[in-house]
Motif scaffolding. Structure first.
Motif, PDB file in Angstrom:
ATOM      1  N   VAL A 126       1.759  11.992   1.346  1.00 58.21           N
ATOM      2  CA  VAL A 126       2.059  11.256   2.575  1.00 58.21           C
ATOM      3  C   VAL A 126       2.878   9.999   2.297  1.00 58.21           C
ATOM      4  O   VAL A 126       3.815   9.683   3.021  1.00 58.21           O
ATOM      5  CB  VAL A 126       0.736  10.890   3.294  1.00 58.21           C
ATOM      6  CG1 VAL A 126       0.989   9.931   4.432  1.00 58.21           C
ATOM      7  CG2 VAL A 126       0.065  12.148   3.802  1.00 58.21           C
ATOM      8  N   LEU A 129       6.595  10.551   2.181  1.00 61.20           N
ATOM      9  CA  LEU A 129       7.191  10.778   3.504  1.00 61.20           C
ATOM     10  C   LEU A 129       7.314   9.464   4.262  1.00 61.20           C
ATOM     11  O   LEU A 129       8.312   9.201   4.931  1.00 61.20           O
ATOM     12  CB  LEU A 129       6.346  11.767   4.303  1.00 61.20           C
ATOM     13  CG  LEU A 129       6.387  13.205   3.795  1.00 61.20           C
ATOM     14  CD1 LEU A 129       5.397  14.055   4.571  1.00 61.20           C
ATOM     15  CD2 LEU A 129       7.783  13.773   3.941  1.00 61.20           C
ATOM     16  N   VAL A 130       6.261   8.626   4.136  1.00 61.54           N
ATOM     17  CA  VAL A 130       6.271   7.340   4.834  1.00 61.54           C
ATOM     18  C   VAL A 130       7.425   6.468   4.320  1.00 61.54           C
ATOM     19  O   VAL A 130       8.112   5.801   5.089  1.00 61.54           O
ATOM     20  CB  VAL A 130       4.914   6.627   4.662  1.00 61.54           C
ATOM     21  CG1 VAL A 130       4.991   5.199   5.162  1.00 61.54           C
ATOM     22  CG2 VAL A 130       3.833   7.385   5.415  1.00 61.54           C
ATOM     23  N   LEU A 133      10.532   6.998   6.074  1.00 57.44           N
ATOM     24  CA  LEU A 133      10.620   6.448   7.433  1.00 57.44           C
ATOM     25  C   LEU A 133      11.435   5.159   7.462  1.00 57.44           C
ATOM     26  O   LEU A 133      12.091   4.846   8.438  1.00 57.44           O
ATOM     27  CB  LEU A 133       9.222   6.164   7.991  1.00 57.44           C
ATOM     28  CG  LEU A 133       8.410   7.343   8.497  1.00 57.44           C
ATOM     29  CD1 LEU A 133       7.060   6.864   8.987  1.00 57.44           C
ATOM     30  CD2 LEU A 133       9.146   8.041   9.623  1.00 57.44           C
ATOM     31  N   MET A 146       1.487   1.294   7.137  1.00 58.90           N
ATOM     32  CA  MET A 146       1.170   2.713   6.945  1.00 58.90           C
ATOM     33  C   MET A 146       0.745   2.991   5.503  1.00 58.90           C
ATOM     34  O   MET A 146      -0.207   3.731   5.259  1.00 58.90           O
ATOM     35  CB  MET A 146       2.372   3.582   7.308  1.00 58.90           C
ATOM     36  CG  MET A 146       2.683   3.576   8.791  1.00 58.90           C
ATOM     37  SD  MET A 146       4.130   4.564   9.192  1.00 58.90           S
ATOM     38  CE  MET A 146       3.394   6.177   9.280  1.00 58.90           C
TER      39      MET A 146
END
Lengths: 250, 223
Positions: A126, A129-130, A133, A146
């Motif tokens: 994760v 992927l963050v 962003l 996040m």
């Protein structure tokens, strides 16, 4: 703690750039929403399953475990699309052929989309992927929050599980009333601890001269253009085949 | 109840994402301002987000024997305020999709609208309204959590009904169909969540008054 997260960190593709998997899964979802469902969905499901199992080396059993809960939702939800409710002369439920087509379409699309999500979630941590962003223009304050949330989830989850075990061992969940009270106590304690931890982190960071930005090292993966190209070609081939099949089936 | 990956037709999925974006932008702006004024807020928000995720992973006892999970929508809205909840809720929903396979990426927008926007705003509105009418804290918290929960399910039913209108009776028929199923299972759960939230807030007001004062809760007239 989370089987999905464990695979994300320890699959065959862990050293590759997350953008490659994002292209494959995201491209799959895009094709799925643009092209005819009945021919595209089975192809996407096939390609994504092969990629996840043969490519990334995720055991079939774990892929099925990933799909199990959402498929349960699908099995309870889809039949409602196949029945039709007539409100004109009293309330009457009837099987409807048009509804059944919709139900089949939804089932196929959901399964295929789920296989795309599985590919992404089971192979990509994760946090990676963050980090992407930030490139999409999400403010760095949000991205940092996040990343912190991701790290704190595991700490809090452990406290929650330990707490629930301790309560269960003391008959805290033996009756409905007790369960409710125990769960309330657990949630209140978890919140208290979460806020305490936040305060301790604040103090610790302030003591180290925190000025509003948390800089952490993250592993750098090189983006492989040949692989991106191959993924693009694969997606293109799937789209062409789906369209051809659709025309052939008429 | 999360709408699963791929369940909504693509146009609906895109439209709900478009509806969610303004709320996220406003919420994100607020978070950025908050963290600029007080850098340590990001730790508080991160803790709150992680707490919300863990809350949604706990099992809630249910009368029928089946298991469900607390949504935490009401508690979050009362504690942190609805505009911040939109951002935290969206992050939690994304993590649920990626870590637990709950919900999905294409349906993220629709789920954000139901669970991180409509639910929290209804809960917050009910809470403020009950308090300003002189209702006791316990009653305000119960109503906020319960109605916030029901609003979430109603919104999800509306989303499903719009996406899959009934072949003979249209959107209204579909809404009756989905709403009926949800009502049967979700009204007891909403009441349970209301009771649970009251227990939590009571414990917090007894044992960690200062924590509550530090949060937006104290400004909501909860004293």
């Amino acid at each position: 703690m989370f089987a999905i997260d464990r695979h994300a960190w320890a699959n065959r593709w862990r050293d590759r750039h997350p953008g490659e998997r994002l292209l494959l899964a995201g491209g799959g979802l895009l094709i799925l929403s643009l092209l005819p469902v009945f021919t595209t969905a089975p192809l996407i499901l096939l390609v994504m399953t092969i990629a996840t199992v043969a490519g990334a080396g995720i055991p079939v059993r774990d892929l099925l475990a990933f799909m199990a809960i959402p498929v349960g939702f699908l099995l309870t939800g889809a039949p409602f699309l196949a029945v039709s409710l007539d409100l004109n002369d009293g309330i009457r439920l009837a099987f409807s052929p048009a509804g059944a087509m919709t139900a089949l379409e939804v089932t196929l699309r959901s399964l295929a989309a789920l296989s795309c999500l599985a590919l992404l979630a089971l192979t990509t941590p994760v946090v990676e992927l963050v980090a992407l962003l930030r490139r999409l223009g999400v403010p760095s304050a949000i991205v940092e929050i996040m990343l912190l949330i991701y790290r704190l989830i595991f700490l809090f989850m452990e406290q929650a599980i330990t707490g629930q075990h301790a309560q269960a061992a003391r008959q805290g969940y033996s009756t409905f009333g007790r369960s409710l009270r125990s769960l309330g106590q657990l949630v209140a304690t978890l919140l208290q601890r979460a806020l305490q931890r936040a305060r301790r982190l604040e103090t610790g960071l302030a003591a180290r001269g925190f000025e509003g930005e948390l800089r952490v090292l993250s592993p750098v993966h090189a983006l492989s253009w040949p692989r991106l190209l191959r993924i693009g070609v694969l997606l293109g081939a799937v789209s062409l085949l789906a369209l051809r099949l659709d025309r052939w089936l008429g | 109840m999360h709408i699963m990956e791929g369940f909504l037709p693509p146009i609906h999925a895109a439209a709900w994402t478009a509806v969610a974006v303004p709320f996220l932008v406003v919420g994100a702006r607020r978070v950025v301002t908050l963290t600029r004024e007080q850098p340590q807020t990001r730790l508080l928000l991160a803790s709150a987000g992680a707490f919300a995720f863990v809350l949604s992973a706990l099992k809630i006892p249910s009368v029928t024997g089946s298991c469900s999970h607390p949504t935490g929508t009401g508690l979050g809205a009362i504690l942190f305020g609805p505009s911040v909840m939109a951002v935290l809720g969206a992050i939690v929903l994304l993590f649920q999709a990626l870590l637990l396979a709950h919900g999905g990426l294409t349906t993220l927008g629709a789920n954000i609208v139901a669970m991180a926007v409509v639910g929290p705003w209804v809960a917050y509105g009910v809470f403020r309204l009950t308090r300003s009418l002189g209702g006791a804290l316990t009653i305000a918290v119960f109503l906020a959590a319960m109605l916030g929960d029901l609003a979430t399910y109603l919104m999800t039913s509306i989303q499903l009904a719009l996406a899959f209108p009934d072949p003979t009776s249209g959107i209204l028929g579909a809404l009756t169909k989905f709403g009926g199923v949800f009502a049967l299972t979700q009204i007891p759960l909403a009441v349970i969540e209301g009771l649970l939230t009251v227990i939590v807030v009571n414990l917090l007001t007894q044992y960690s008054r200062d924590d509550l004062d530090a949060l937006a809760f104290a400004h909501g007239g909860a004293k």
